[in-house]
Structures are given as structure tokens and as C-alpha cells.
Motif scaffolding. Structure first.
Motif, short mmCIF file in Angstrom:
data_model
loop_
_atom_site.label_atom_id
_atom_site.label_comp_id
_atom_site.label_asym_id
_atom_site.label_seq_id
_atom_site.Cartn_x
_atom_site.Cartn_y
_atom_site.Cartn_z
N THR A 118 0.85 -1.18 0.00
CA THR A 118 0.00 0.00 0.00
C THR A 118 0.89 1.24 0.00
O THR A 118 1.80 1.35 0.81
CB THR A 118 -0.90 0.01 1.26
N ALA A 119 0.60 2.14 -0.91
CA ALA A 119 1.38 3.38 -0.98
C ALA A 119 0.82 4.39 0.01
O ALA A 119 -0.39 4.61 0.07
CB ALA A 119 1.35 3.94 -2.39
N SER A 120 1.69 5.01 0.76
CA SER A 120 1.28 6.03 1.72
C SER A 120 1.08 7.37 1.01
O SER A 120 1.46 7.54 -0.15
CB SER A 120 2.36 6.19 2.80
N GLU A 121 0.53 8.32 1.73
CA GLU A 121 0.40 9.68 1.17
C GLU A 121 1.79 10.26 0.90
O GLU A 121 1.97 10.99 -0.07
CB GLU A 121 -0.40 10.58 2.12
N GLN A 122 2.75 9.93 1.75
CA GLN A 122 4.12 10.40 1.51
C GLN A 122 4.65 9.82 0.20
O GLN A 122 5.28 10.53 -0.58
CB GLN A 122 5.04 10.03 2.67
N ASP A 123 4.41 8.52 -0.04
CA ASP A 123 4.84 7.91 -1.30
C ASP A 123 4.25 8.64 -2.49
O ASP A 123 4.94 8.94 -3.47
CB ASP A 123 4.41 6.44 -1.37
N ARG A 124 2.96 8.92 -2.41
CA ARG A 124 2.26 9.60 -3.51
C ARG A 124 2.82 11.01 -3.74
O ARG A 124 3.03 11.43 -4.87
CB ARG A 124 0.77 9.63 -3.26
N ASP A 125 3.07 11.71 -2.65
CA ASP A 125 3.61 13.08 -2.75
C ASP A 125 5.02 13.07 -3.32
O ASP A 125 5.33 13.86 -4.22
CB ASP A 125 3.58 13.75 -1.38
N ILE A 126 5.87 12.18 -2.82
CA ILE A 126 7.26 12.11 -3.29
C ILE A 126 7.29 11.69 -4.77
O ILE A 126 8.07 12.24 -5.55
CB ILE A 126 8.09 11.13 -2.43
N LEU A 127 6.44 10.74 -5.16
CA LEU A 127 6.40 10.35 -6.58
C LEU A 127 5.95 11.52 -7.44
O LEU A 127 6.56 11.81 -8.48
CB LEU A 127 5.50 9.14 -6.80
N ALA A 128 4.92 12.23 -7.03
CA ALA A 128 4.45 13.39 -7.80
C ALA A 128 5.54 14.45 -7.91
O ALA A 128 5.76 15.02 -8.99
CB ALA A 128 3.19 13.98 -7.16
#
Length: 140
Positions: A2-12
Motif C-alpha cells: 500500500t502506498a502512503s500519502e508520503q509515497d504519492r507526494d514524493i512520486l508526484a
């Protein structure tokens, strides 16, 4: 995983730093290259763990190098325009959530056509050329 909100933000933010001028298709291709590293099938990956770990591992994505002009935007010292980051977030979410297929055919590497091709690209399998990037898998 599961991707965290941090993962999503860092990827973006990584997409902004690496491919903001490429449009959605180019951003999706870069995001898939990162996803392919995240899911490389190894229990303890050399690339790093999770999206944030892969994106921020030193020297993998130049936009996170402290000497890169994009770094101050990525770490929050300077502000990225909302619309630009929102577009990158859409591409990041689509890839993380598996809503788009991998246009890179399993690429784990790419380089910008604005630079000299790296030595590793000679023996790798090119999978896609899109906009200002060339994508590869089977990199020695």
C-alpha cells in the motif's frame, strides 16, 4: 504494498522534477519506471523500499540531488505551482493505483535526450522513446 500519502507526494514531486515538460504520457512513463524499481521482485531491493525510498535514494533521480536546481522545489523551500504539481499527482496516482498500463514495457532506467547517452544504455534493451526521454530494461 500500500502506498502512503508520503509515497504519492514524493512520486508526484519526482515527476515534476524529472518530467514536468513531458505531459501526462511522459510523466506516466517515468512513474512506471519508478514503479518497476519498487516492484523488482527482490525482498530487499538495491533501489530502495517503496516509492519514496526509490525516488529519494541518492543519485537515482537527479532532481533529488542537493545540487540540482529542482531540489529546492522538491524539498519545499520553494513552492511548485499548484496546477503543475496537481497534474503530476494525477499521473502518480494513476500509476500507483494500476489504472494505466506500463508504456515502458518494464523499463527500470531512462535518460533525457538532452544529455549524452550514458554508458549503461549501450548494452541495455531500449523499450520506448517518448518526448525527451529514452527508456530501457535489462540494464547490466
Amino acid at each position: 504494498m500500500t502506498a502512503s500519502e508520503q509515497d504519492r507526494d514524493i512520486l508526484a514531486r519526482t515527476l515534476w522534477g524529472e518530467a514536468r515538460g513531458e505531459g501526462t504520457a511522459g510523466q506516466v512513463a517515468v512513474a512506471w519506471t519508478i514503479r518497476n524499481r519498487v516492484f523488482d521482485g527482490k525482498e530487499k531491493s538495491w533501489w530502495g523500499e517503496g516509492y519514496a525510498g526509490v525516488c529519494q535514494k541518492p543519485y537515482q533521480f537527479s532532481c533529488w540531488n542537493k545540487t540540482d536546481p529542482n531540489y529546492q522545489f522538491l524539498n519545499g523551500v520553494k513552492q511548485i505551482q499548484f496546477r503543475e504539481l496537481a497534474q503530476c499527482r494525477i499521473a502518480a496516482d494513476q500509476v500507483i493505483d494500476g489504472k494505466v498500463v506500463d508504456p515502458t514495457d518494464g523499463a527500470t532506467h531512462y535518460y533525457a535526450t538532452s544529455i549524452k547517452p550514458p554508458a549503461w544504455s549501450v548494452k541495455a534493451t531500449q523499450t520506448l522513446k517518448l518526448g525527451g526521454h529514452v527508456f530501457f530494461r535489462d540494464v547490466p
